[in-house]
Scaffold this motif. Structure first.
Motif, PDB file in Angstrom:
ATOM      1  N   TRP A 229       0.836  -1.209   0.000  1.00  0.00           N
ATOM      2  CA  TRP A 229       0.000   0.000   0.000  1.00  0.00           C
ATOM      3  C   TRP A 229       0.870   1.258   0.000  1.00  0.00           C
ATOM      4  O   TRP A 229       0.618   2.209  -0.754  1.00  0.00           O
ATOM      5  N   ALA A 232       2.497   1.882  -3.376  1.00  0.00           N
ATOM      6  CA  ALA A 232       1.568   2.272  -4.432  1.00  0.00           C
ATOM      7  C   ALA A 232       1.014   3.671  -4.236  1.00  0.00           C
ATOM      8  O   ALA A 232       0.532   4.283  -5.201  1.00  0.00           O
ATOM      9  N   TYR A 233       1.090   4.203  -3.010  1.00  0.00           N
ATOM     10  CA  TYR A 233       0.444   5.496  -2.752  1.00  0.00           C
ATOM     11  C   TYR A 233       1.404   6.576  -2.277  1.00  0.00           C
ATOM     12  O   TYR A 233       1.387   7.701  -2.755  1.00  0.00           O
ATOM     13  N   ASP A 243      -6.241   7.770   0.012  1.00  0.00           N
ATOM     14  CA  ASP A 243      -5.452   6.544   0.101  1.00  0.00           C
ATOM     15  C   ASP A 243      -6.284   5.271   0.000  1.00  0.00           C
ATOM     16  O   ASP A 243      -5.742   4.180  -0.090  1.00  0.00           O
ATOM     17  N   ASP A 245      -8.432   3.928  -2.285  1.00  0.00           N
ATOM     18  CA  ASP A 245      -8.438   3.123  -3.516  1.00  0.00           C
ATOM     19  C   ASP A 245      -7.236   2.196  -3.552  1.00  0.00           C
ATOM     20  O   ASP A 245      -7.359   1.000  -3.852  1.00  0.00           O
ATOM     21  N   GLU A 246      -6.053   2.739  -3.259  1.00  0.00           N
ATOM     22  CA  GLU A 246      -4.837   1.915  -3.274  1.00  0.00           C
ATOM     23  C   GLU A 246      -4.838   0.905  -2.133  1.00  0.00           C
ATOM     24  O   GLU A 246      -4.300  -0.193  -2.274  1.00  0.00           O
ATOM     25  N   LYS A 249      -6.924  -2.094  -3.300  1.00  0.00           N
ATOM     26  CA  LYS A 249      -6.200  -2.929  -4.272  1.00  0.00           C
ATOM     27  C   LYS A 249      -5.122  -3.762  -3.589  1.00  0.00           C
ATOM     28  O   LYS A 249      -4.951  -4.952  -3.889  1.00  0.00           O
TER      29      LYS A 249
END
Length: 360
Positions: A229, A232-233, A243, A245-246, A249
């Motif tokens: 996480w 990705a962010y 934060d 959405d990431e 995922k």
């Protein structure tokens, strides 16, 4: 003794390494005694640490105070660039100590000078986070990674603790993370209402977990998901702004065992949220203006409208005649719904009669 000290100093002049070591010791000693030094450094009974150390079989709450992290533009305008973070932290901590006094609490912060000694003394542990926060709302990730507790409950600063949270940590016997979904918003249905027709489902309303409350087991698999996480962010040049959405995922990629908790464990209330259907007391209230007292005035099944600041619909057991009531048919029968507006209207109609008869 004076002669021995002179010999020691003479030896040190010949050994630069010892000189450096002595200088560091004297500097640290002066820093501790100096009243102008940072309070958290001078306060021995408050454990301020630079590195995380998980305590085995421990549990507790984690807050983050990132005063040097990037701030979203709307907060910069609303709070003159600093934000209400310290006041919100103390307010949330106050409700935790009142309603869940047995629960340990740690603070993760991005600089030691964010708090003074009196604030630091309110926490069981104070930890200076590792890693830089590059984007707004990115300070959650270093905080959850820095938690000293094996079983951790991360809370946003605007979360109020309405009741004891100790029972929540036991759920991690069977799951690795507990989450509450984002609430439905007026903006999700506004288009459909204006067009009087269906509207496409938005990405934000599809199982989007709210990261203002994270109940998690601080094990290697969960930590690997948090690292994913973070990568990705929270990176230089990242877009920031949200934060979740990431997070969703990274969670789906991880295989971490998830437990969906009811809304009462992270009740998100703001001006854009639709009324909430609740079945029990609210445990964690995620709001800047709503209160635990108003929400828990009724604790049974209810529809709470925060714009009216009241319950608008309730459900109760039927009031059957005394001769007809048995345990089985009373509990198994359908619930009776009751609109608060109808009840108020009925009362308004009865008031003139009661006054006329002298009963008021």
């Amino acid at each position: 003794m004076r002669r021995g000290l002179k010999q020691c100093l003479r030896c040190m002049r010949q050994l630069p390494v010892l000189q450096i070591f002595l200088g560091l010791c004297i500097g640290l000693w002066l820093t501790i005694l100096d009243p102008a030094a940072p309070a958290a450094m001078r306060c021995f009974h408050v454990p301020v640490r630079k590195h995380r150390r998980t305590v085995r079989d421990s549990h507790g709450v984690v807050y983050v105070l990132g005063l040097h992290s990037p701030i979203i533009e709307v907060y910069r305008k609303r709070y003159n660039g600093r934000g209400p973070y310290l006041d919100e932290l103390l307010g949330s901590l106050r409700t935790l100590r009142q309603n869940s006094p047995r629960t340990p609490v740690a603070l993760v912060t991005d600089a030691e000078d964010n708090i003074n000694a009196s604030v630091a003394a309110m926490f069981d542990q104070v930890i200076v986070q590792e890693g830089k926060v590059h984007v707004s709302w990115g300070d959650v990730i270093p905080a959850v990674l820095a938690s000293p507790w094996r079983r951790s409950l991360f809370l946003d600063l605007d979360v109020k603790i309405c009741e004891d949270v100790e029972h929540m940590f036991g759920w991690l016997d069977n799951y690795e993370i507990g989450l509450v979904l984002e609430p439905f918003l007026f903006s999700h249905v506004k288009g459909a209402l204006l067009r009087d027709g269906p509207q496409a489902i938005t990405w934000n309303s599809l199982n989007n977990w709210n990261t203002g409350m994270l109940l998690y087991d601080n094990n290697p698999r969960v930590r690997a998901m948090f690292e994913d996480w973070n990568a990705a962010y929270n990176y230089p040049g990242g877009r920031g702004g949200g934060d979740q959405d990431e997070f969703m995922k990274a969670l789906e990629r991880s295989g971490v065992r998830v437990k969906q908790l009811p809304a009462e464990y992270n009740l998100r209330v703001h001006t854009n949220t639709l009324p909430h259907f609740l079945t029990n007391s609210v445990i964690l209230l995620h709001s800047r203006y709503e209160t635990c007292k108003r929400l828990n005035r009724v604790t049974g099944p209810r529809l709470y409208d925060h714009l009216k600041e009241d319950v608008v619909y309730t459900w109760r057991l039927p009031r059957a005649p005394a001769w007809h009531v048995t345990v089985s048919n009373h509990l198994d029968g359908p619930l009776v719904s009751e609109c608060v507006a109808d009840r108020v209207t009925k009362l308004d109609m009865e008031l003139p009669k009661l006054k006329y008869r002298g009963e008021l």
